[in-house]
Design a protein around this motif. Structure first.
Motif, PDB file in Angstrom:
ATOM      1  N   VAL A  35       6.864  32.443  -0.146  1.00 35.42           N
ATOM      2  CA  VAL A  35       7.478  31.818   1.258  1.00 35.42           C
ATOM      3  C   VAL A  35       8.594  30.754   0.858  1.00 35.42           C
ATOM      4  O   VAL A  35       8.525  29.816  -0.437  1.00 35.42           O
ATOM      5  CB  VAL A  35       7.129  31.425   2.004  1.00 35.42           C
ATOM      6  CG1 VAL A  35       7.852  31.083   3.030  1.00 35.42           C
ATOM      7  CG2 VAL A  35       6.400  33.083   2.703  1.00 35.42           C
ATOM      8  N   ARG A  37      13.747  30.230   0.623  1.00 34.89           N
ATOM      9  CA  ARG A  37      14.733  30.861   0.914  1.00 34.89           C
ATOM     10  C   ARG A  37      15.592  31.713   0.112  1.00 34.89           C
ATOM     11  O   ARG A  37      16.309  32.969   0.622  1.00 34.89           O
ATOM     12  CB  ARG A  37      16.175  29.232   1.821  1.00 34.89           C
ATOM     13  CG  ARG A  37      15.387  28.431   2.740  1.00 34.89           C
ATOM     14  CD  ARG A  37      16.267  27.744   2.655  1.00 34.89           C
ATOM     15  NE  ARG A  37      16.392  26.906   1.365  1.00 34.89           N
ATOM     16  CZ  ARG A  37      16.707  26.032   0.969  1.00 34.89           C
ATOM     17  NH1 ARG A  37      18.078  26.014   1.703  1.00 34.89           N
ATOM     18  NH2 ARG A  37      17.744  25.137   0.116  1.00 34.89           N
ATOM     19  N   ILE A  59       8.750  36.571   1.166  1.00 36.34           N
ATOM     20  CA  ILE A  59       8.733  36.962   2.666  1.00 36.34           C
ATOM     21  C   ILE A  59       9.687  35.204   2.572  1.00 36.34           C
ATOM     22  O   ILE A  59       9.910  34.153   2.298  1.00 36.34           O
ATOM     23  CB  ILE A  59       7.979  36.211   3.693  1.00 36.34           C
ATOM     24  CG1 ILE A  59       6.477  36.989   4.139  1.00 36.34           C
ATOM     25  CG2 ILE A  59       8.736  36.118   4.879  1.00 36.34           C
ATOM     26  CD1 ILE A  59       5.395  36.577   4.850  1.00 36.34           C
ATOM     27  N   CYS A  61      12.355  32.968   4.208  1.00 35.57           N
ATOM     28  CA  CYS A  61      12.145  32.300   5.137  1.00 35.57           C
ATOM     29  C   CYS A  61      12.902  30.863   5.011  1.00 35.57           C
ATOM     30  O   CYS A  61      13.117  29.838   4.016  1.00 35.57           O
ATOM     31  CB  CYS A  61      11.140  31.790   5.871  1.00 35.57           C
ATOM     32  SG  CYS A  61      10.236  30.487   6.842  1.00 35.57           S
ATOM     33  N   ASP A  62      13.592  30.159   5.601  1.00 37.60           N
ATOM     34  CA  ASP A  62      13.672  28.634   6.468  1.00 37.60           C
ATOM     35  C   ASP A  62      13.083  27.985   6.794  1.00 37.60           C
ATOM     36  O   ASP A  62      12.618  28.098   7.663  1.00 37.60           O
ATOM     37  CB  ASP A  62      15.343  28.786   6.918  1.00 37.60           C
ATOM     38  CG  ASP A  62      16.133  27.484   7.174  1.00 37.60           C
ATOM     39  OD1 ASP A  62      15.391  26.396   6.576  1.00 37.60           O
ATOM     40  OD2 ASP A  62      17.188  27.513   7.367  1.00 37.60           O
ATOM     41  N   ASP A  68      11.670  31.155  12.039  1.00 40.33           N
ATOM     42  CA  ASP A  68      11.076  31.917  10.969  1.00 40.33           C
ATOM     43  C   ASP A  68      10.054  31.701  10.803  1.00 40.33           C
ATOM     44  O   ASP A  68       8.921  32.178   9.856  1.00 40.33           O
ATOM     45  CB  ASP A  68      12.676  30.897   9.840  1.00 40.33           C
ATOM     46  CG  ASP A  68      13.523  31.433   9.466  1.00 40.33           C
ATOM     47  OD1 ASP A  68      14.113  33.261  10.508  1.00 40.33           O
ATOM     48  OD2 ASP A  68      13.938  31.795   8.884  1.00 40.33           O
ATOM     49  N   ALA A  69       9.920  29.977  10.720  1.00 45.81           N
ATOM     50  CA  ALA A  69       8.456  29.813  10.121  1.00 45.81           C
ATOM     51  C   ALA A  69       7.406  30.509  11.032  1.00 45.81           C
ATOM     52  O   ALA A  69       6.093  30.799  10.560  1.00 45.81           O
ATOM     53  CB  ALA A  69       8.309  28.464  10.243  1.00 45.81           C
ATOM     54  N   ARG A  71       8.087  33.728  12.361  1.00 43.17           N
ATOM     55  CA  ARG A  71       7.374  34.509  11.818  1.00 43.17           C
ATOM     56  C   ARG A  71       7.240  35.332  10.255  1.00 43.17           C
ATOM     57  O   ARG A  71       6.171  35.923  10.210  1.00 43.17           O
ATOM     58  CB  ARG A  71       9.513  35.753  11.363  1.00 43.17           C
ATOM     59  CG  ARG A  71       9.591  36.496  10.426  1.00 43.17           C
ATOM     60  CD  ARG A  71      10.869  36.775  10.946  1.00 43.17           C
ATOM     61  NE  ARG A  71      11.655  35.654   9.779  1.00 43.17           N
ATOM     62  CZ  ARG A  71      11.583  35.774   8.361  1.00 43.17           C
ATOM     63  NH1 ARG A  71      10.889  36.801   7.981  1.00 43.17           N
ATOM     64  NH2 ARG A  71      11.980  34.739   8.035  1.00 43.17           N
ATOM     65  N   ALA A  72       7.301  33.942   9.215  1.00 39.76           N
ATOM     66  CA  ALA A  72       6.665  33.972   8.111  1.00 39.76           C
ATOM     67  C   ALA A  72       5.271  33.962   8.466  1.00 39.76           C
ATOM     68  O   ALA A  72       4.326  34.715   7.736  1.00 39.76           O
ATOM     69  CB  ALA A  72       6.992  33.411   7.272  1.00 39.76           C
ATOM     70  N   GLU A  75       3.679  37.846   9.552  1.00 38.64           N
ATOM     71  CA  GLU A  75       4.020  38.861   8.515  1.00 38.64           C
ATOM     72  C   GLU A  75       2.665  38.887   7.736  1.00 38.64           C
ATOM     73  O   GLU A  75       2.205  39.522   7.806  1.00 38.64           O
ATOM     74  CB  GLU A  75       5.125  39.051   7.739  1.00 38.64           C
ATOM     75  CG  GLU A  75       6.624  39.316   8.808  1.00 38.64           C
ATOM     76  CD  GLU A  75       8.295  38.889   7.731  1.00 38.64           C
ATOM     77  OE1 GLU A  75       7.895  39.183   7.173  1.00 38.64           O
ATOM     78  OE2 GLU A  75       9.079  39.217   8.614  1.00 38.64           O
TER      79      GLU A  75
END
Length: 256
Positions: A35, A37, A59, A61-62, A68-69, A71-72, A75
């Motif tokens: 993970v 950016r 993944i 992610c910011d 974003d976190a 979602r990561a 996922e």
């Protein structure tokens, strides 16, 4: 806990210490969730991880974005079913002069060094609590124990992260979730190569990654490294604050 055949979430994996940790863990037949950016760097790392015999999921992610976190983490769980271990390795420590910096710069630093931890902690704890097991490690800094000159906002953010991890460790002890706080001294990363801040007792990224993996496998509450820096911090915490401050100022450049 041996980090072998585990599903491991690595946040901040695209470069520096995080990348070295990924490559070392890739030699132990793990399932790595990479993970960060930067997609191109993550894809390159994923190829190297798989060439070493582990599986890799990328993944983008910011970490400073709560959505974003979340979602990561979601996922990763959808893809693997669960997360055994997480290393939250996000941080940035530029030099700050409190006489010239802005409140906006300080808030940004807090987002990167503290709120990025919070953004991942919340969904990870919820997931691991349902499983009644897990390990969450955070790359902090020895600066989190002292208010370093030219590093005030960074030191403050890392101190906040240290206290939060301490509280989580107590609250979730009965849920079999382990929290490991990792405190590297100066590490020779590309990011700090020309920041103008003295780096006594500096170690390589590869050596720092070895320390981090050892700290995670040992499930140490707090792992300060290298040993020379660990003892200096312990000594500094015992000394009168005036004396510690005088010693720290000795390392400042004359034109700060």
């Amino acid at each position: 806990m041996k980090l072998r055949h585990k599903t491991i979430l690595l946040v901040g994996a695209s470069s520096g210490i995080g990348r070295c940790v990924a490559l070392q863990l890739a030699q132990q037949h793990n399932r790595l969730i990479l993970v960060a950016r930067r997609q191109a760097e993550l894809q390159q790392l994923a190829q190297e991880v798989e060439a070493l015999g582990s599986r890799a999921q990328v993944i983008v992610c910011d970490a400073t974005c709560e959505e974003d976190a979340a979602r990561a983490v979601a996922e990763a769980i959808r893809h693997h079913g669960s997360i055994d271990v997480a290393l939250l390795n996000v941080g940035d420590g530029p030099a700050f002069n409190m006489a010239t910096t802005s409140a906006t710069d300080i808030r940004h630093n807090m987002n990167v060094n503290y709120l990025s931890l919070v953004n991942f902690l919340v969904p990870l704890i919820a997931h691991m609590k349902t499983r009644q097991q897990g390990l969450i490690a955070h790359t902090n800094s020895l600066a989190g124990f002292l208010g370093l000159p030219m590093q005030g906002p960074y030191s403050a953010a890392k101190a906040a992260a240290r206290i939060l991890m301490d509280a989580c460790r107590l609250e979730l002890k009965n849920d079999n979730i382990h929290f490991v706080s990792l405190y590297p001294g100066f590490v020779a990363t590309e990011r700090v190569a020309n920041d103008g801040i003295p780096s006594p007792l500096e170690i390589s990224e590869s050596r720092a990654a070895q320390h981090i993996i050892h700290g995670m496998e040992s499930a140490k509450t707090d792992h300060l490294f290298p040993a020379s820096s660990r003892w200096l911090i312990r000594l500094a915490l015992l000394l009168p604050k005036k004396l510690t401050g005088w010693l720290l100022l000795k390392y400042l450049p004359a034109d700060y």
